[in-house]
Motif scaffolding. Structure first.
Motif, PDB file in Angstrom:
ATOM      1  N   THR A  76      47.774  42.580  49.119  1.00 14.38           N
ATOM      2  CA  THR A  76      46.875  42.526  47.978  1.00 14.38           C
ATOM      3  C   THR A  76      47.609  41.918  46.789  1.00 14.38           C
ATOM      4  OG1 THR A  76      45.732  44.495  48.761  1.00 14.38           O
ATOM      5  CG2 THR A  76      45.405  43.898  46.461  1.00 14.38           C
ATOM      6  N   GLY A  94      43.210  38.831  44.441  1.00 14.29           N
ATOM      7  CA  GLY A  94      42.923  38.264  45.753  1.00 14.29           C
ATOM      8  C   GLY A  94      43.713  38.969  46.826  1.00 14.29           C
ATOM      9  N   ARG A 148      42.756  43.440  40.872  1.00 13.52           N
ATOM     10  CA  ARG A 148      42.956  42.697  42.112  1.00 13.52           C
ATOM     11  C   ARG A 148      42.487  41.255  41.925  1.00 13.52           C
ATOM     12  NH1 ARG A 148      41.099  44.514  48.190  1.00 13.52           N
ATOM     13  NH2 ARG A 148      40.498  42.430  48.830  1.00 13.52           N
ATOM     14  N   ASP A 198      39.566  36.934  44.657  1.00 16.36           N
ATOM     15  CA  ASP A 198      38.655  38.012  44.262  1.00 16.36           C
ATOM     16  C   ASP A 198      38.087  37.784  42.872  1.00 16.36           C
ATOM     17  OD1 ASP A 198      38.985  39.373  46.604  1.00 16.36           O
ATOM     18  OD2 ASP A 198      40.156  41.014  45.775  1.00 16.36           O
ATOM     19  N   THR A 199      38.730  36.917  42.082  1.00 17.07           N
ATOM     20  CA  THR A 199      38.259  36.605  40.741  1.00 17.07           C
ATOM     21  C   THR A 199      37.993  35.104  40.649  1.00 17.07           C
ATOM     22  OG1 THR A 199      40.502  36.302  39.917  1.00 17.07           O
ATOM     23  CG2 THR A 199      39.549  38.508  39.699  1.00 17.07           C
TER      24      THR A 199
END
Length: 107
Positions: A15, A25, A23, A45-46
Motif C-alpha cells: 500500500t 495507491g 492511501r 487510488d487518488t
C-alpha cells in the motif's frame, strides 16, 4: 488482476500511503505458474481518471530493471518478466509515495 492477463495470481502487494495517512495507491506483484512470469502493476487510488505520475518496475536478479512510468489515468504497468530460478525486486510509485522491495520471491 486484469492488467496482467489471465492466469496471473497476486502473490504480494504494498500500500502506498502518504505522510498524512492517505492511501495514494497500491503496487501488486503477480505470478503466472504456467509460464513462470512475474508481473507488476501500480494502481492509483487518488486522481483516478486524471493523468498523473505513476510507475511500476520489475527487476530479475542479474538482469536490467524493466520500468513503465509516465502520466497515466489509472495505472502503470503491466511490467512482465520471466523469473524462473531467480529472485525479483519490484515496486512502484504514485501520489508522491513509492515502494521498492529487496530481492525476494525466489523461484
Amino acid at each position: 488482476m486484469q492488467a496482467c492477463g489471465s492466469g496471473y495470481q497476486v502473490i504480494d502487494s504494498a500500500t502506498l500511503t502518504d505522510g498524512g495517512g492517505r492511501r495514494q495507491g497500491r503496487v501488486y506483484l503477480l505470478y503466472h505458474a504456467g509460464n513462470g512470469n512475474n508481473c507488476v502493476v501500480t494502481l492509483k487510488d487518488t486522481a483516478v481518471g486524471v493523468r498523473t505520475a505513476v510507475s511500476a518496475y520489475l527487476e530479475v536478479q542479474g538482469r536490467a530493471r524493466s520500468t513503465d512510468s509516465g502520466s497515466f489515468d489509472y495505472y502503470a504497468g503491466p511490467v512482465r518478466a520471466s523469473a524462473a530460478g531467480a529472485c525479483v525486486k519490484w515496486g512502484g510509485a504514485t501520489g508522491g509515495v513509492s515502494y521498492g522491495s529487496g530481492f525476494e520471491h525466489c523461484d
